[in-house]
Structures are given as structure tokens and as C-alpha cells.
Motif scaffolding. Structure first.
Motif, PDB file in Angstrom:
ATOM      1  N   LEU A 332       0.831  -1.206   0.000  1.00 59.70           N
ATOM      2  CA  LEU A 332       0.000   0.000   0.000  1.00 59.70           C
ATOM      3  C   LEU A 332       0.864   1.253   0.000  1.00 59.70           C
ATOM      4  CD1 LEU A 332      -2.708   1.441   0.303  1.00 59.70           C
ATOM      5  CD2 LEU A 332      -2.515   1.134   2.761  1.00 59.70           C
ATOM      6  N   LEU A 404      -3.844  11.753   2.050  1.00 57.29           N
ATOM      7  CA  LEU A 404      -4.683  10.797   2.773  1.00 57.29           C
ATOM      8  C   LEU A 404      -4.140   9.381   2.593  1.00 57.29           C
ATOM      9  CD1 LEU A 404      -7.385  10.183   4.303  1.00 57.29           C
ATOM     10  CD2 LEU A 404      -8.377   9.779   2.077  1.00 57.29           C
ATOM     11  N   PHE A 407      -0.606   8.868   4.264  1.00 54.17           N
ATOM     12  CA  PHE A 407      -0.697   8.793   5.726  1.00 54.17           C
ATOM     13  C   PHE A 407      -1.469   7.548   6.168  1.00 54.17           C
ATOM     14  CE2 PHE A 407       0.527  13.311   5.621  1.00 54.17           C
ATOM     15  CZ  PHE A 407       1.551  13.245   6.539  1.00 54.17           C
ATOM     16  N   SER A 408      -2.426   7.116   5.351  1.00 53.23           N
ATOM     17  CA  SER A 408      -3.103   5.850   5.666  1.00 53.23           C
ATOM     18  C   SER A 408      -2.096   4.713   5.663  1.00 53.23           C
ATOM     19  CB  SER A 408      -4.178   5.540   4.631  1.00 53.23           C
ATOM     20  OG  SER A 408      -5.173   6.506   4.651  1.00 53.23           O
ATOM     21  N   TRP A 411      -0.048   4.894   8.710  1.00 48.79           N
ATOM     22  CA  TRP A 411      -0.798   4.425   9.873  1.00 48.79           C
ATOM     23  C   TRP A 411      -0.883   2.905   9.871  1.00 48.79           C
ATOM     24  CZ3 TRP A 411      -2.248   5.957  14.411  1.00 48.79           C
ATOM     25  CH2 TRP A 411      -3.083   5.108  15.124  1.00 48.79           C
ATOM     26  N   ASP A 412      -1.149   2.362   8.687  1.00 54.36           N
ATOM     27  CA  ASP A 412      -1.240   0.912   8.583  1.00 54.36           C
ATOM     28  C   ASP A 412       0.102   0.274   8.949  1.00 54.36           C
ATOM     29  OD1 ASP A 412      -2.354  -1.631   7.737  1.00 54.36           O
ATOM     30  OD2 ASP A 412      -0.926  -1.447   6.084  1.00 54.36           O
ATOM     31  N   ALA A 415       0.329   0.353  12.633  1.00 56.94           N
ATOM     32  CA  ALA A 415      -0.553  -0.635  13.267  1.00 56.94           C
ATOM     33  C   ALA A 415       0.033  -2.037  13.123  1.00 56.94           C
ATOM     34  CB  ALA A 415      -1.941  -0.574  12.640  1.00 56.94           C
TER      35      ALA A 415
ATOM     36  N   LEU B  83      -4.724  -4.584   1.944  1.00 54.45           N
ATOM     37  CA  LEU B  83      -5.694  -4.350   3.012  1.00 54.45           C
ATOM     38  C   LEU B  83      -7.129  -4.591   2.584  1.00 54.45           C
ATOM     39  CD1 LEU B  83      -4.296  -1.099   4.570  1.00 54.45           C
ATOM     40  CD2 LEU B  83      -4.076  -3.407   5.397  1.00 54.45           C
ATOM     41  N   MET B 194      -9.967   9.891  11.320  1.00 55.54           N
ATOM     42  CA  MET B 194     -10.663   9.340  10.153  1.00 55.54           C
ATOM     43  C   MET B 194      -9.848   8.202   9.543  1.00 55.54           C
ATOM     44  SD  MET B 194     -12.139  11.359   6.873  1.00 55.54           S
ATOM     45  CE  MET B 194     -10.748  11.373   5.799  1.00 55.54           C
ATOM     46  N   ILE B 195      -8.536   8.402   9.451  1.00 57.05           N
ATOM     47  CA  ILE B 195      -7.678   7.338   8.902  1.00 57.05           C
ATOM     48  C   ILE B 195      -7.751   6.098   9.788  1.00 57.05           C
ATOM     49  CG2 ILE B 195      -5.284   6.701   8.441  1.00 57.05           C
ATOM     50  CD1 ILE B 195      -4.779   9.552   7.554  1.00 57.05           C
ATOM     51  N   MET B 196      -7.638   6.324  11.126  1.00 55.95           N
ATOM     52  CA  MET B 196      -7.695   5.186  12.042  1.00 55.95           C
ATOM     53  C   MET B 196      -9.010   4.427  11.857  1.00 55.95           C
ATOM     54  SD  MET B 196      -6.276   7.119  15.421  1.00 55.95           S
ATOM     55  CE  MET B 196      -6.503   5.858  16.645  1.00 55.95           C
ATOM     56  N   TYR B 198     -11.303   4.397   9.198  1.00 53.91           N
ATOM     57  CA  TYR B 198     -11.669   3.685   7.979  1.00 53.91           C
ATOM     58  C   TYR B 198     -10.790   2.468   7.755  1.00 53.91           C
ATOM     59  CZ  TYR B 198      -8.175   4.943   4.360  1.00 53.91           C
ATOM     60  OH  TYR B 198      -7.049   5.051   3.593  1.00 53.91           O
ATOM     61  N   LEU B 199      -9.592   2.480   8.340  1.00 55.75           N
ATOM     62  CA  LEU B 199      -8.765   1.281   8.214  1.00 55.75           C
ATOM     63  C   LEU B 199      -9.245   0.168   9.142  1.00 55.75           C
ATOM     64  CD1 LEU B 199      -5.180   2.782   7.796  1.00 55.75           C
ATOM     65  CD2 LEU B 199      -6.606   1.698   6.063  1.00 55.75           C
ATOM     66  N   VAL B 262      -6.827  -1.315  14.905  1.00 56.68           N
ATOM     67  CA  VAL B 262      -6.463  -0.356  15.950  1.00 56.68           C
ATOM     68  C   VAL B 262      -7.681   0.099  16.749  1.00 56.68           C
ATOM     69  CG1 VAL B 262      -5.399   1.856  16.379  1.00 56.68           C
ATOM     70  CG2 VAL B 262      -4.559   0.427  14.555  1.00 56.68           C
TER      71      VAL B 262
END
Lengths: 497, 577
Positions: A332, A404, A407-408, A411-412, A415, B83, B194-196, B198-199, B262
Motif C-alpha cells: 500500500l 490521505l 498517511f493511511s 498508519w497501517d 498498526a 488491506l 478518520m484514517i484510524m 476507515y482502516l 487499531v
């Protein structure tokens, strides 16, 4: 012996059809240099058209490869690998080159040296093509050097004292960086006995190597590559070069050589991470580099009075945002990086187009000179506002979608790995988007809020730059509302993870 | 037919009109305001259709099928590498929580156009930006998709920035950039969440289609949704079939969270030493608190208000602040109820601090408009306190306060505008005895001041009583808010009475004279256009004060489901069997 030679020759021969864009580039360089020797009327126009046609052809054949090539091909005795990721990068380089030639159509800065200029520019695109496909350390080096040497010369194309100085500085720093890189490569060769860095045996030998020398060697090579993308602390050449080079050259530098650096960094990271067994914590190293790059780019841009210089610094900050893709480093993340790169080309070239257009037509150089421009041409002012909003990363522009996504991905990555540096980078990066608003907004602020001396008539609107600029802004808006197509294109690239 | 596209018409009508105004040639200058007026008037009629067609028994909140006037169109769909898929939809609809906000916005935006009637300088830019702002506000209140909501939320910033910065007062440069930076900072925090989210969340219906359990989304029955959720929990859904969604209604259902993600409750993920969900709530709270605004992140508001032109102040106080509170309700409270409960005490505390501190600042203000701006901070504190109590009365009161404050503060800023239009000065001590010079104006001032301080018979009274009742009973019902907070908040009422009465005394009573740059001759009484703005607001404030059912009937069902959803939320760590 003869058998081997025959084998090699047929290998090279059968590789040539897959090398069409590159062959055209080389042909174009020779053609432009050759035509440049003669003293004919309207030579400059001829050169420009020739360069544009050549790049359009290259782009056409790049896209043809994209449409018809589904396999991974080892070419030229495994020196280069043609896969879909490489083709996508090549399309981006071709587009960037074409845009730069088109935006420079009206530029008169290089007097009678347009032959040299366009030949050098095509060389950079050629080098970028090589780098995108390189699967051998030497190939990386050759590609990078083709880009670098041409860039050193292009820097001096303002033909004044400053640009000569910047060119010389760039040459010195660049040579040092290349030296460091090839020194690191020589160590890697010593560990593995091979330069084909994408091969399995290379990886296996690296895993067996001692930690300390491996750390030193891989950091050296990476540093040389980071130099190309003007990442901190290897960015020191950038401000001088960006200030004194001609505007189209600066726009060109901020996309093609930089994205070439990213193309090879992606491939390089796949190897040097050793599937997580690397003794270097690459996520942490790159996260620190990304944070430094974003901070230095942003906070230097804050204090600039010159629009071009501000954009130049902001493009350093964008290097930092692109680096996020390498920090997170998942499928990703790389796809987001490609998406960001595509959008970045659009918005950065668009910004430079208008900066150089306004510089030429209205003699607007400093940010303060934009005062009251909205009353001269509300249309161009609106377009510029959209570009600045996109560079900041606000909706409804594709700049937002790019941020977006990247940064997603970060974040992934956080995580999945719980790597705290990624979280810090996420927070730092997003807060810096707020900082960047402050300087990007300066241009709209002066254009719209301040009364200025630009009450004069609008100049001719139907120029090639304006068409190009409108097209890009339209693309930025459309790609926000419908990113599906571009994303699907990027999705079809698979990365070996 | 009309009902199918009602909300889209509400959003896209002003957008289209904005484009038309931008394209009209300069000689058509005097028509811009008529176009804007016409558009806002049509919106009012459409809002009337919504009001009378609204089914009071459908709750919405967390039940996707009981939202009304819904429209659903796929928007962005692509693969997220390893994902699964990303899906954002153009999904709009209203329930009891948002319908009142839509109605309020339409009214206030119409008044705003009337108040803009005398703007002739750069009228084209002004009215097109105003209409873009209009569309973004309505969009924010009806969006049920987080990405769509975020788009509209951000899209309010730019028009607002230009509206303050171009048509504002002397320090407009500073005020507009401060407004922009503060709000952008807030929205960046919201973006992280929002990112947290939708993932972590999947769309069960679309995932069912991906799994071939149903042929298309319309055919997905509740059973299939349950089946998908069970499969999700048992980790039987292959990763490539997961459809990540921005749908805010799906985010309220714990069953839609990917196990181990998360935001999932099953595993308490820690971020920076805080459980992830609580941190996410905190980020949302700060992000929206900037918009509401809550002390201590309110400092952009007085500057923005003082510098903004009157109509923009009206819209800012009347509607924009409510976007913050509404956003907190729709996202923070409903999606992360565990966080809402965990931080209830602090939310209540910040509400009380805002009430008291805002009132104190208002008391100390020399500028009439600044006084009203601070009174906004103070009154929005009640919204926060009511929400924090999480009782039916408290939440109803909070929503009622949002509507009531929207109407009354709009009128108050118009009041400040009347003086400023005439004398270009708003310093309270420069005026005295206006009651004899401008009697009709003074009557309206006194009416709206009293309405704002919560005089029985006006909407503010109902709202504040409900909030205080709710927060007082909270310690018994759910133990979230201690009694002393309610008592402290009640003293805010006394403070608000003091600054209003003191202002009336200083400005309107006594001998008529003016000081400083104010010319006595310029002070003429209100004209017909100003009547046109004050009277509807007066009627509304009075109607809502006498017939609270007008609002309560709309919101009751939704509020009770909201309170139940948040209080008995299912985002609890299951016990080990």
C-alpha cells in the motif's frame, strides 16, 4: 568462448525491441545535437518542437509498453529489468519531461544554446529511464551519473555568475555523493561477489555478511541515493541550485531526477531491508530523514520572499512526504508513493508554470509582487489558489487524496509493526501540513487581499502555458473526485514483498 | 421524485448559483444579491418540505435504514493493496440529530443574505463565496460518510477565510489567517482519527457482495449482515474481500470492526501510553472543540468575529459553531461512546469553564461585538455540558441550545451590525441613552438580550433549563457529571444577566450622548430591511420558547436512541469465557 559471445550478442539483440523508448531518447539526443550544429532559420523553434516530439514519442512507447507488457523481462544480460513498476515510473518521467519542454516553450533565457539545453534534458530523462529499470548496481551508478552530469550543466544555463557558482557547487557535492555511493557499492561487491542486486544469491550473501561493514556499506549507498531526492541532511545543494537555475530547469529538477531517485530507492530498499533481517532499522532511519526533510523544507520556505525559491523549498518538503512511503514500506505504501508522485508532478509543474508565466508576462518575481493580481486576471488567480490548496493538501484537490493515502499507509505500517517512529512521523507530518498552509497561502493572500499596482490589462491568455496549467488544475480536481482510474492503474503493479 | 433528491438539491443549488454568479458579466452586478436571495429562499421552501415530511418516529442515529431523505451513490472505490478495498460513498440523509441543524442553517443563511444587501464592493466574489459556504454547511449536516463530511468540513474554511479577509475590519488579515490555521489544526486531528477509523471498519453489505453472499447491495438482508459480522469475528473473511468504509453509521456498530484493528475494542491497543480508542476520542474532541469553540482553544473566535463583516459573523455564530458540536455528536459520541463516557467528566468541566470564562470575558469587553462573541463561547458551553451529561434532558437541551443560540446569536450580531453600520464604532462607552435616540432599535436589543440571558418565554430558557436539569440528574442516572458542575454552570446565568443588563444600562439608558469618533447625527433608527431580519428571528425565538414541541418532537426519538446507544454502548472488552 565463442558460444558465450554468441549467446550474449543474441541476448542483446533480442532485448532491443523492449528498449524502444530508450533508443528513441538516444536517437533524439543525437538528432538534436546534430541539428544544433547547423545555422538555420528559426532554429530555436525547431529545437523545441523536436524535443517535444521526441518526448511525446517516448511517452507513447512507454504507454504502449504499459498496455502490452505483462511479464517481467530481464534484458541486456540481466543489467536491467523491465517490469510494470518500471514502466509506470518511465511514464511519469516521460510526462514530467514533456511538461517541462512545453512549459519552457516561451522561455528565452538560454539564447542560442537551445540545442545543448534540450539534448541535456533528454539525457536526464534517459538516465531516469535507465535508473527505473536498473537491476545491477553498476546500472544504478551509470543511470544516476547520466542524470547528475547533465543536471550539473543544466544548472548553469542562466549564464550568470550565480548559476555558474551553483553548478560548480552542485558538481562538487554531487561528485562526493557519487563517490560515497560507489564506495559503498564496492563493499557490497566484496561481500557478495556480485553486482546483480536483485538476485537471490546477492541477498543470501548479504545476510551472511558482518553487521558493521554491512551497515556502513548500505548507509553509504543509501546516502548517495538520498542526495538525489534532496533529502535532509543531503539537501544542501538544493537551495543554491533552485535559486539560480532557470525556472523550467528548476521545475524539471524538482520532478524527474527526484522521482528517479525514488524509483531506485524503492527497488533498493526491497533488497537492503533483507526481509526484515537488516541490522539497520531502516524505518527509523528513514523516518528521521523524512522528518528532517519536511521540517527543513517547510521552515525554510516560510521565510522566502521569492516565489520560485519558496516553491523550491516546498518541493524539498514534498520529498519528505514522499519518503513516508518508504518508511511505511508495504505494498500500500509504495502504491501511495506512486500516487503521490503522479499528483506531485501535476501540482508542482502547474505551480512552476504560473510562477514562470507571471515572471515573464508581468514581471512578478517576489511574493509581494503578486499584490492585487486578482484584479488583473481573476481566472489565473483562481487557478493559482487551487494549485496552492492542492500543494497544502486540502480537499477538494488530489493533493488531499495523495496525503490521505500516504498517511493511511503510514498508519497501517504503524498498526502492523508498532514502530513508534512511524507514529511520531505521522503526527509530525500532519502538523507540518498546517505549517505549510502558512506559506502556500501567502500567494493567494497577496493576490487577493492586497491592493496592488497590477491594475493593468490582462496579457494574452491563450498561451501554451495556460492551456497546460488549466489542464493540470482540472486533472487535480478530477483526480480528487474520481481517483479510481489512476489508482486502479497503480494497483495493477505488483511488488514482491 | 423531489424527495429522492431533496438533500442534494439543498447542497448543489447554491453551488450552481455560485458558479453562475462567478460567470455573469460585471454589468449584471446588481443581480448577484437577488440570485443569492432567491437561492436561499428556495432552500427555505425545501427545508419546509423536509420539516413537514419528516417522520418523527424514525430514529436514525445508528440504524441505517431509518435515516430519512437518504441518497446513496458510490463515489470512490479502489483497492488498498494488501488491506482489501476502500469505499467512500456519496451518502446523505437526515435524522433527528441533524434535521434541526439543516433547518437552522437555512434560516440563518437566508437572514445572512438579507444582511449582506448593502455589500457592493466586490459583490461577485462575495456572493459566490457566500453560496459556496452555504453549500458546505448544509453538506456537513447531511453527510453520513466521513470522507464526505470531512470534505465539506474543510470546504468551509476557504470561503470563510476569504469572506473575513476581504470584507472584514481593520485587523482582518490577522483574524482570517488565525481562523484558518486554528481550524485547519483541528481538522488535521480529525483527519488522523478518520484514517484510524476507515482502516478498522468494514462495510458489511459491500463485503457480503464481495464474498458472493448476495448479488448486489440491495439484496443484503440483516441476516447476511449478521453472517458477515460473525465471519469477520471468526476471521474467516479473506483480506482481499474486506471493504473498508467511511460510512459513519457502520462505524457505530462494534460488529463491523476488524478484529485486531487499531480501533477494535477486543484488543486494547495502546498509542503513546493511551488506549487507542480513548486517544482517538480525545483527538476528535480537541478537533471539534476548536470549532465550537471551547476555552482554552477559543481565542480565534473573538478576533474572527470582531473583524468579520456583520453577515459573516451572523453565519459564523449562527451555524458554523454548531458544525463543531454536531460533528462531535455524530462522530465522537456515536462512534467512540466508550471515549465519551470515559471523558464525560472532563467534557463537562470544559463546558463549565467555557460558560464561566466566556461570561467573565464578556463582562470585561469594551467592544459590543466582542462581548457578543464571548457570550457565544459562554452559551456554547451549555451545549457541551448537556452533551456530557448523556441524559435525555441534557442532550435534548444541548440540541435545543444549538438551535436557540443559532437564532439568538444571529440576532445579536445583527444588533452589533446596526450600530457599526451607522457610526463605524462599537465601543460601548462611546454611547449612552440610545433608547431615546433609537427607540425601536432599543426594543429589539432589549428583547434579544433578554432572550439570550434565558428569560422564560424565549427559546434560550427552555434550552438552558433542559441542560441544567439533565446535568443535575446525571449524578443519579449515570453518575457522569457531579452536581457542583451544574451549580457552577447556573452561576453563568447570573453572569450573563449582569453583562447584558450592564450593557443595556450603559448604552441605552440615561442621557443621550456619544463620545469619541461617533457622530450623534449618524444614529438613525432601524430601517425596513433591518425589521425584515429582526422580526423573523424574534418570532422564532418566541415560538420556540412557547412551543418547545416544535423542536422536541423532531428530535425526541433520535435523542432517546442516541442516549441509549452511548450509555449502553457495546464497545466493551468482552469477558474471557
Amino acid at each position: 568462448m565463442e558460444e558465450g559471445l554468441h549467446h550474449k550478442l543474441t541476448g542483446i539483440n533480442s532485448s532491443l525491441p523492449y528498449f524502444l523508448p530508450e533508443v528513441i531518447l538516444v536517437g533524439g539526443i543525437i538528432l538534436i545535437v546534430f541539428v544544433g550544429l547547423f545555422n538555420i532559420g528559426k532554429k530555436e523553434l525547431l529545437m523545441r518542437v523536436l524535443a517535444a516530439v521526441m518526448l511525446a514519442l517516448v511517452l507513447y512507447f512507454d504507454i504502449r509498453q504499459w498496455l502490452h507488457e505483462d511479464n517481467v523481462r530481464q534484458l541486456f544480460l540481466d543489467m536491467v529489468t523491465l517490469d510494470r513498476a518500471a514502466i509506470l515510473w518511465k511514464i511519469l518521467f516521460g510526462t514530467g519531461g514533456l511538461f517541462t519542454v512545453l512549459m519552457g516553450f516561451k522561455y528565452r533565457g538560454w539564447y542560442d544554446k537551445s540545442g545543448e539545453y534540450y539534448a541535456l534534458m533528454l539525457s536526464v530523462v534517459f538516465g531516469a529511464h535507465l535508473v527505473a529499470m536498473a537491476s545491477n548496481l553498476l546500472m544504478i551508478f551509470i543511470g544516476i551519473e547520466v542524470i547528475s552530469i547533465s543536471s550539473y550543466i543544466l544548472t548553469t544555463f542562466s549564464f550568470n555568475k550565480n548559476s555558474t557558482e551553483a553548478g560548480l557547487k552542485y558538481l562538487l557535492f554531487g561528485a562526493a555523493a557519487s563517490g560515497v555511493m560507489i564506495f559503498g557499492m564496492s563493499w557490497l561487491y566484496a561481500f557478495t561477489g556480485s553486482l546483480a542486486f536483485t538476485e537471490q544469491s546477492f541477498l543470501e550473501m548479504l545476510m551472511k555478511a558482518d553487521a558493521l561493514p554491512l551497515i556502513i556499506a548500505s548507509l553509504f549507498v543509501t546516502a548517495g541515493l538520498l542526495f538525489k531526492i534532496s533529502a535532509a541532511p543531503m539537501h544542501i545543494w538544493a537551495p543554491d541550485v533552485y535559486t539560480s537555475a532557470p525556472t523550467p530547469v528548476v521545475a524539471f529538477f524538482s520532478i524527474v531526477p527526484k522521482l528517479a531517485g525514488f524509483a531506485i530507492l524503492v527497488r533498493w530498499m526491497l533488497v537492503i531491508k533483507l526481509f526484515g533481517f537488516s541490522p539497520v532499522d531502516w524505518a527509523a532511519v528513514l523516518a528521521v530523514v523524512a522528518m528532517l526533510t519536511i521540517a527543513i523544507g517547510n521552515f525554510s520556505a516560510l521565510w522566502q520572499n521569492n516565489a520560485k525559491r519558496m516553491l523550491a523549498y516546498s518541493s524539498i518538503a514534498h520529498s519528505g512526504f514522499l519518503l513516508i512511503g518508504l518508511v511505511a514500506f508495504s505494498e500500500l505504501a509504495i502504491q501511495s508513493l506512486l500516487f503521490y508522485a503522479a499528483i506531485y508532478i501535476l501540482m508542482n509543474v502547474a505551480a512552476f508554470i504560473y510562477v514562470s508565466y507571471l515572471e515573464r508576462e508581468y514581471n512578478i518575481i517576489n511574493i509581494k509582487d503578486y499584490k492585487g493580481f486578482v484584479r488583473t486576471s481573476p481566472l489565473i488567480a483562481t487557478v493559482l489558489v487551487v494549485i496552492m490548496i492542492s500543494l497544502t493538501g486540502l480537499p477538494p484537490t488530489a493533493g488531499f487524496t495523495a496525503k490521505l493515502l500516504i498517511f493511511s499507509a503510514l498508519w497501517d505500517g504503524y498498526a502492523a509493526t508498532d514502530h513508534t517512529m512511524m507514529l511520531y512521523l505521522l503526527i509530525f507530518g500532519l502538523l507540518n501540513a498546517v505549517v505549510s498552509l502558512f506559506y502556500y497561502l501567502k500567494i493567494p493572500y497577496f493576490m487577493i487581499f492586497k491592493e496592488g499596482a497590477h491594475e493593468g490589462k490582462a496579457k494574452k491568455l491563450y498561451t501554451i502555458e495556460n492551456f497546460l496549467g488549466f489542464f493540470m488544475v482540472l486533472a487535480l480536481l478530477i483526480l480528487f473526485f474520481k481517483p479510481d482510474g489512476l489508482m486502479r492503474m497503480i494497483n495493477s503493479v505488483s511488488f514482491a514483498f | 421524485m423531489l424527495n429522492d433528491y431533496l438533500l442534494s438539491t439543498l447542497i448543489f443549488l447554491p453551488l450552481t448559483a455560485a458558479v453562475i454568479i462567478a460567470l455573469l458579466p460585471q454589468p449584471a452586478k446588481q443581480f448577484y444579491k437577488y440570485i443569492a436571495l432567491f437561492v436561499c429562499f428556495v432552500q427555505l421552501i425545501l427545508a419546509g418540505v423536509i420539516y413537514f415530511g419528516f417522520n418523527h418516529n424514525l430514529q436514525g442515529v445508528r440504524e441505517i435504514e431509518s435515516f430519512q431523505y437518504t441518497e446513496f451513490t458510490p463515489w470512490i472505490n479502489f483497492e488498498l493493496a494488501s488491506l482489501g478495498k476502500l469505499s467512500a460513498n456519496y451518502f446523505v440523509g437526515v435524522d433527528g440529530l441533524s434535521v434541526t441543524m439543516v433547518l437552522l442553517s437555512v434560516v440563518v443563511l437566508l437572514i445572512g443574505v438579507v444582511s449582506s444587501w448593502n455589500i457592493t464592493e466586490k459583490a461577485k466574489g462575495y456572493f459566490s463565496l457566500y453560496l459556496v459556504l452555504n453549500a458546505a454547511i448544509i453538506g456537513c449536516f447531511v453527510a453520513l460518510d466521513f470522507l464526505l463530511f470531512y470534505l465539506f468540513f474543510e470546504f468551509m474554511l476557504l470561503p470563510m477565510y476569504f469572506l473575513i479577509g476581504l470584507w472584514g475590519g481593520p485587523r482582518r488579515d490577522y483574524a482570517s489567517i488565525k481562523f484558518f490555521l486554528y481550524t485547519l489544526l483541528g481538522s488535521v486531528l480529525i483527519l488522523i482519527v478518520m484514517i484510524m477509523l476507515y482502516l478498522s471498519v468494514v462495510d458489511p453489505a459491500a463485503t457480503a457482495v464481495e464474498l458472493n453472499l448476495a448479488s448486489n447491495i440491495e439484496n443484503v438482508s440483516p441476516d447476511i449482515v449478521q453472517q458477515v459480522q460473525d465471519m469477520l469475528l471468526a476471521r474467516q473473511v479473506p483480506v482481499e474481500n474486506l471493504v473498508h468504509t467511511f460510512n459513519m453509521v457502520y462505524m457505530t456498530d462494534p460488529g463491523n470492526y476488524i478484529p485486531n484493528s487499531v480501533m477494535d475494542v477486543q484488543v486494547v491497543r495502546e498509542l503513546l501510553g493511551q488506549p487507542a480508542r480513548l486517544l482517538a476520542f480525545l483527538l476528535l474532541f480537541i478537533g471539534f472543540a476548536i470549532k465550537i469553540p471551547v476555552v482554552p482553544v477559543h481565542t480565534w473566535l473573538p478576533d474572527a468575529h470582531v473583524e468579520a463583516p456583520t453577515p459573516i459573523s451572523v453565519v459564523l455564530a449562527g451555524v458554523l459553531l454548531k458544525v463543531g458540536a454536531y460533528g462531535l455528536i455524530r462522530t465522537g459520541y456515536l462512534i467512540i461512546p466508550d471515549g465519551a463516557i470515559h471523558y464525560a467528566w472532563w467534557i463537562g468541566l470544559f463546558g463549565v469553564i467555557s460558560i464561566i470564562y466566556g461570561a467573565m470575558c464578556a463582562l470585561a469587553s469594551r467592544d459590543l461585538k466582542k462581548l457578543i462573541a464571548y457570550s457565544s463561547v459562554s452559551h456554547m458551553g451549555f451545549v457541551l455540558l448537556g452533551l456530557a451529561s448523556l441524559t435525555s434532558e441534557g442532550v435534548s437541551g444541548a440540541i435545543y441550545q444549538m438551535v436557540s443560540h443559532g437564532i439568538i446569536s444571529a440576532a445579536l450580531f445583527l444588533i452589533a451590525g446596526v450600530v457599526y453600520d451607522r457610526s463605524h464604532n462599537r465601543i460601548i462607552e462611546n454611547y449612552s441613552g440610545l433608547a431615546s435616540k433609537m427607540p425601536k432599535y432599543s426594543i429589539f436589543v432589549i428583547i434579544f438580550f433578554f432572550a439570550s440571558m434565558g428569560l422564560p418565554g424565549f427559546s434560550g430558557f427552555i434550552a438552558e433549563v433542559f441542560v441544567l436539569l439533565g446535568s443535575f440528574s446525571s449524578s443519579v442516572v449515570n453518575g457522569l457529571i457531579p452536581r457542583w458542575m451544574t451549580i457552577l454552570a447556573a452561576t453563568g446565568l447570573i453572569l450573563s444577566a449582569s453583562y447584558y443588563l450592564w450593557t443595556i444600562q450603559r448604552m441605552f439608558f440615561g442621557q443621550f450622548f456619544t463620545k469619541g469618533p461617533v457622530e450623534a447625527n449618524s444614529l438613525t433608527d432601524i430601517n425596513r430591511r433591518e425589521y425584515l431580519m429582526f422580526i423573523p428571528l424574534f418570532v422564532l425565538a418566541l415560538l420556540l420558547g412557547i412551543f418547545p414541541g416544535l423542536i422536541l418532537d423532531l428530535i425526541n426519538q433520535s435523542v432517546s436512541l442516541f442516549v441509549e446507544t452511548v450509555n449502553n454502548h457495546e464497545f466493551k472488552i468482552p469477558h474471557n469465557n
